[in-house]
Design a protein around this motif. Structure first.
Motif, short mmCIF file in Angstrom:
data_model
loop_
_atom_site.label_atom_id
_atom_site.label_comp_id
_atom_site.label_asym_id
_atom_site.label_seq_id
_atom_site.Cartn_x
_atom_site.Cartn_y
_atom_site.Cartn_z
N GLU A 166 -53.93 -29.77 19.94
CA GLU A 166 -53.76 -29.21 18.59
C GLU A 166 -55.04 -28.51 18.18
O GLU A 166 -56.14 -29.07 18.31
CB GLU A 166 -53.41 -30.32 17.59
N GLU B 137 -55.78 -37.03 8.43
CA GLU B 137 -54.34 -36.77 8.59
C GLU B 137 -54.01 -36.07 9.90
O GLU B 137 -52.87 -36.10 10.35
CB GLU B 137 -53.82 -35.94 7.42
N TYR C 98 -46.64 -36.56 17.16
CA TYR C 98 -46.32 -35.67 18.28
C TYR C 98 -46.29 -36.45 19.60
O TYR C 98 -45.41 -36.22 20.45
CB TYR C 98 -47.36 -34.55 18.38
N LYS D 117 -50.70 -36.89 12.42
CA LYS D 117 -49.79 -35.87 12.95
C LYS D 117 -49.75 -35.92 14.48
O LYS D 117 -48.69 -35.82 15.09
CB LYS D 117 -50.24 -34.49 12.48
N TYR E 185 -40.40 -28.92 15.03
CA TYR E 185 -41.84 -29.06 15.12
C TYR E 185 -42.32 -28.27 16.33
O TYR E 185 -41.58 -28.10 17.31
CB TYR E 185 -42.24 -30.54 15.25
#
Length: 262
Positions: A79, A88, A96, A92, A61
């Motif tokens: 991000e 979603e 992380y 995620k 990842y």
């Protein structure tokens, strides 16, 4: 901590990116202007890396941007999304944050914080997505400048210069296309040595009986197209008329060539 740390929206006026940018282009632009990015994020941010690699469960990842906040003593994951927020994204980011806390966080560090930077967001959807999350994260929008940065403005032509030059550029391009199509059509009909100049090639095309009906109009238009091809200024009205004539001639010429090859 996340609410204290995150501002909304973030202004990325220092970037020169259009609406068709990719996430990779956005990330690369921010890295190229890292100092400006850190100033926009606020005091205390220290850059750790981009596309920071994590291995979880035997799978790879990559975090878009990873920072460490010197005052809060925690890692900050950023991000980047070039679309509006979707639920979603929060799942995620939660994943992380768990991975960074398990693999990178020291005992004295505070829990890691996640920032999801999106093109836009619906406040209700964001509230529902984060309502039951136990991880400190936030969602913020970013804004790109509608104007080009000053250094780029100095390098690019002005609106007046572009308006003056573009008709000539289009006319020169049309002349090249016309010459290429005539050359190809004449080559299909004869093996004899062919003239190189556009005017004589047009005469040869007429001799072979293959010239479009607009051939005589094109010959007149060459009086405008030839100076333009040599970088000389021509009247905008003449350039516009020559463009119309050459476009019509080119369409007829291609139709003749296509019918001959079928």
């Amino acid at each position: 901590m996340a609410q204290e740390l995150i501002k909304d929206p973030y202004s990325f006026d220092f970037l020169a990116l259009g609406p068709a940018m990719s996430e990779r282009e956005l990330e690369q632009g921010l890295l190229e202007h890292l100092r400006s990015l850190i100033l926009e994020l606020g005091k205390g941010f220290a850059f750790v890396g981009s596309q920071h690699h994590l291995e979880v469960g035997g799978q790879d990842y990559y975090l878009d941007l990873l920072f460490y906040h010197l005052r809060l003593r925690c890692f900050v994951i950023v991000e980047l999304k070039i679309e509006d927020f979707r639920p979603e994204f929060a799942g995620k980011m939660n994943f992380y944050l768990s991975a960074v806390d398990a693999q990178l966080r020291h005992d004295s560090d505070a829990p890691s914080i996640g920032i999801i930077l999106c093109k836009g967001k619906n406040e209700v959807i964001v509230e529902y997505a984060l309502r039951d999350s136990t991880k400190p994260m936030g969602v913020a929008e970013y804004r790109l400048s509608a104007a080009l940065p000053e250094p780029l403005q100095r390098e690019l032509p002005t609106e007046a210069e572009f308006a003056r030059e573009f008709p000539l550029m289009a006319l020169v391009k049309l002349r090249i296309e016309v010459e290429r199509e005539i050359r190809l059509l004449v080559a299909d009909q004869t093996e004899a040595e062919r003239p190189l100049a556009l005017g004589p090639m047009l005469t040869e095309l007429q001799r072979l009986g293959l010239a479009p009906q607009t051939a005589d109009r094109l010959r007149n238009a060459l009086q405008t197209m030839n100076p333009a091809a040599h970088g000389l200024d021509v009247e905008s009205a003449d350039a516009s008329e020559a463009t119309k004539v050459a476009t019509a001639f080119l369409a007829e010429l291609r139709a003749i060539r296509d019918s001959g090859s079928s």
